[in-house]
Design a protein around this motif. Structure first.
Motif, PDB file in Angstrom:
ATOM      1  N   UNK A  91       0.830  -1.208   0.000  1.00  0.00           N
ATOM      2  CA  UNK A  91       0.000   0.000   0.000  1.00  0.00           C
ATOM      3  C   UNK A  91       0.865   1.258   0.000  1.00  0.00           C
ATOM      4  N   UNK A  92       1.924   1.243   0.785  1.00  0.00           N
ATOM      5  CA  UNK A  92       2.843   2.390   0.844  1.00  0.00           C
ATOM      6  C   UNK A  92       3.539   2.574  -0.504  1.00  0.00           C
ATOM      7  N   UNK A  93       3.986   1.485  -1.112  1.00  0.00           N
ATOM      8  CA  UNK A  93       4.604   1.566  -2.440  1.00  0.00           C
ATOM      9  C   UNK A  93       3.649   2.180  -3.452  1.00  0.00           C
ATOM     10  N   UNK A  94       2.363   1.904  -3.297  1.00  0.00           N
ATOM     11  CA  UNK A  94       1.351   2.423  -4.220  1.00  0.00           C
ATOM     12  C   UNK A  94       0.955   3.867  -3.893  1.00  0.00           C
ATOM     13  N   UNK A  95       1.490   4.419  -2.787  1.00  0.00           N
ATOM     14  CA  UNK A  95       1.271   5.831  -2.470  1.00  0.00           C
ATOM     15  C   UNK A  95       0.238   6.123  -1.401  1.00  0.00           C
ATOM     16  N   UNK A  96      -0.192   5.121  -0.650  1.00  0.00           N
ATOM     17  CA  UNK A  96      -1.198   5.342   0.394  1.00  0.00           C
ATOM     18  C   UNK A  96      -0.666   6.285   1.475  1.00  0.00           C
ATOM     19  N   UNK A  97      -1.527   7.172   1.954  1.00  0.00           N
ATOM     20  CA  UNK A  97      -1.162   8.081   3.043  1.00  0.00           C
ATOM     21  C   UNK A  97      -1.127   7.339   4.372  1.00  0.00           C
ATOM     22  N   UNK A  98      -2.105   6.492   4.601  1.00  0.00           N
ATOM     23  CA  UNK A  98      -2.208   5.706   5.829  1.00  0.00           C
ATOM     24  C   UNK A  98      -2.919   4.410   5.488  1.00  0.00           C
ATOM     25  N   UNK A  99      -2.651   3.358   6.273  1.00  0.00           N
ATOM     26  CA  UNK A  99      -3.223   2.049   5.984  1.00  0.00           C
ATOM     27  C   UNK A  99      -4.033   1.570   7.186  1.00  0.00           C
ATOM     28  N   UNK A 100      -5.214   1.070   6.883  1.00  0.00           N
ATOM     29  CA  UNK A 100      -6.118   0.511   7.872  1.00  0.00           C
ATOM     30  C   UNK A 100      -6.424  -0.917   7.456  1.00  0.00           C
ATOM     31  N   UNK A 101      -6.288  -1.845   8.380  1.00  0.00           N
ATOM     32  CA  UNK A 101      -6.523  -3.255   8.098  1.00  0.00           C
ATOM     33  C   UNK A 101      -7.769  -3.702   8.849  1.00  0.00           C
ATOM     34  N   UNK A 102      -8.786  -4.139   8.119  1.00  0.00           N
ATOM     35  CA  UNK A 102      -9.951  -4.749   8.763  1.00  0.00           C
ATOM     36  C   UNK A 102      -9.562  -6.191   9.054  1.00  0.00           C
ATOM     37  N   UNK A 103      -9.589  -6.532  10.329  1.00  0.00           N
ATOM     38  CA  UNK A 103      -9.159  -7.855  10.764  1.00  0.00           C
ATOM     39  C   UNK A 103     -10.270  -8.880  10.559  1.00  0.00           C
ATOM     40  N   UNK A 104      -9.876 -10.021  10.047  1.00  0.00           N
ATOM     41  CA  UNK A 104     -10.806 -11.130   9.904  1.00  0.00           C
ATOM     42  C   UNK A 104     -11.176 -11.637  11.290  1.00  0.00           C
ATOM     43  N   UNK A 105     -12.390 -12.082  11.455  1.00  0.00           N
ATOM     44  CA  UNK A 105     -12.774 -12.730  12.698  1.00  0.00           C
ATOM     45  C   UNK A 105     -13.792 -11.952  13.515  1.00  0.00           C
ATOM     46  N   UNK A 106     -14.145 -12.549  14.617  1.00  0.00           N
ATOM     47  CA  UNK A 106     -15.163 -11.989  15.512  1.00  0.00           C
ATOM     48  C   UNK A 106     -14.591 -10.853  16.341  1.00  0.00           C
ATOM     49  N   UNK A 107     -15.470 -10.045  16.872  1.00  0.00           N
ATOM     50  CA  UNK A 107     -15.096  -8.919  17.735  1.00  0.00           C
ATOM     51  C   UNK A 107     -14.251  -9.393  18.926  1.00  0.00           C
ATOM     52  N   UNK A 108     -14.575 -10.560  19.480  1.00  0.00           N
ATOM     53  CA  UNK A 108     -13.839 -11.065  20.643  1.00  0.00           C
ATOM     54  C   UNK A 108     -12.375 -11.345  20.293  1.00  0.00           C
ATOM     55  N   UNK A 109     -12.115 -11.822  19.092  1.00  0.00           N
ATOM     56  CA  UNK A 109     -10.737 -12.075  18.673  1.00  0.00           C
ATOM     57  C   UNK A 109      -9.976 -10.756  18.589  1.00  0.00           C
ATOM     58  N   UNK A 110     -10.624  -9.718  18.067  1.00  0.00           N
ATOM     59  CA  UNK A 110      -9.980  -8.404  18.010  1.00  0.00           C
ATOM     60  C   UNK A 110      -9.707  -7.886  19.420  1.00  0.00           C
ATOM     61  N   UNK A 111     -10.665  -8.071  20.319  1.00  0.00           N
ATOM     62  CA  UNK A 111     -10.479  -7.608  21.702  1.00  0.00           C
ATOM     63  C   UNK A 111      -9.282  -8.284  22.356  1.00  0.00           C
ATOM     64  N   UNK A 112      -9.082  -9.570  22.098  1.00  0.00           N
ATOM     65  CA  UNK A 112      -7.913 -10.273  22.642  1.00  0.00           C
ATOM     66  C   UNK A 112      -6.624  -9.683  22.081  1.00  0.00           C
ATOM     67  N   UNK A 113      -6.614  -9.394  20.780  1.00  0.00           N
ATOM     68  CA  UNK A 113      -5.440  -8.783  20.151  1.00  0.00           C
ATOM     69  C   UNK A 113      -5.155  -7.425  20.778  1.00  0.00           C
ATOM     70  N   UNK A 114      -6.197  -6.613  20.959  1.00  0.00           N
ATOM     71  CA  UNK A 114      -6.024  -5.281  21.543  1.00  0.00           C
ATOM     72  C   UNK A 114      -5.457  -5.375  22.957  1.00  0.00           C
ATOM     73  N   UNK A 115      -5.961  -6.301  23.753  1.00  0.00           N
ATOM     74  CA  UNK A 115      -5.461  -6.470  25.128  1.00  0.00           C
ATOM     75  C   UNK A 115      -3.997  -6.908  25.128  1.00  0.00           C
TER      76      UNK A 115
END
Length: 160
Positions: free
Chosen positions: A76-100
């Protein structure tokens, strides 16, 4: 910016690091980045052949691990993106574990991120599906339809 201090503001909503989002990187941004978010499917090379992302905030749906995310961010950076956001696969609970996990490691100084091969760290935001949908101003069904299309080389532009 202190370690772990990051947020995304969308209209009147504020998404906080380790609660709604996770920022992975060492980049300091002193001024808000105000650009239109552009959905780039799975963030593959062929996706960028169809969509111009120069100077825009890129949103990618990612199925994979940290190494896969890092490769997608680099492209994405090579293509010129200013900032990159990744939507994570999986349930909200999996994201919460990653955040913790990230919060715990950053708060006691045990986690550091080496620069990429080019010696820089663009950084990126990891988003649960819910936040990605809100930022794109779309619905779960529209996002799923866009992903199905991207798998076949057809791109529905999900832009706010």
């Amino acid at each position: 910016m202190k370690p772990g201090e990051a947020w995304i503001k969308l209209d009147n909503l504020i998404y906080k690091n380790f609660e709604d989002i996770v920022y992975r990187g060492n980049r300091s941004i002193n001024e808000p980045i105000k650009t239109k978010p552009v959905f780039v499917g799975f963030g593959r090379k062929e996706d960028y052949d169809q969509i111009d992302v120069r100077g825009k905030n890129v949103i990618i749906y990612c199925i994979g691990d940290r190494i896969d995310r890092t490769k997608k961010v680099s492209l994405a950076v090579e293509e010129g993106a200013a900032q990159v956001f990744i939507i994570m696969e999986g349930e909200e609970q999996a994201f919460e574990r990653t955040a913790k996990m990230y919060k715990r490691y950053l708060s006691d100084g045990r986690l550091s991120f080496p620069p990429d091969e080019k010696g820089t760290d663009q950084g990126y935001f990891m988003l649960p599906m819910r936040v990605g949908i809100e930022i794109l101003n779309t619905s779960t069904k529209q996002l799923q339809d866009a992903l199905s299309g991207a798998e076949k080389g057809h791109y529905n532009r999900l832009e706010k």
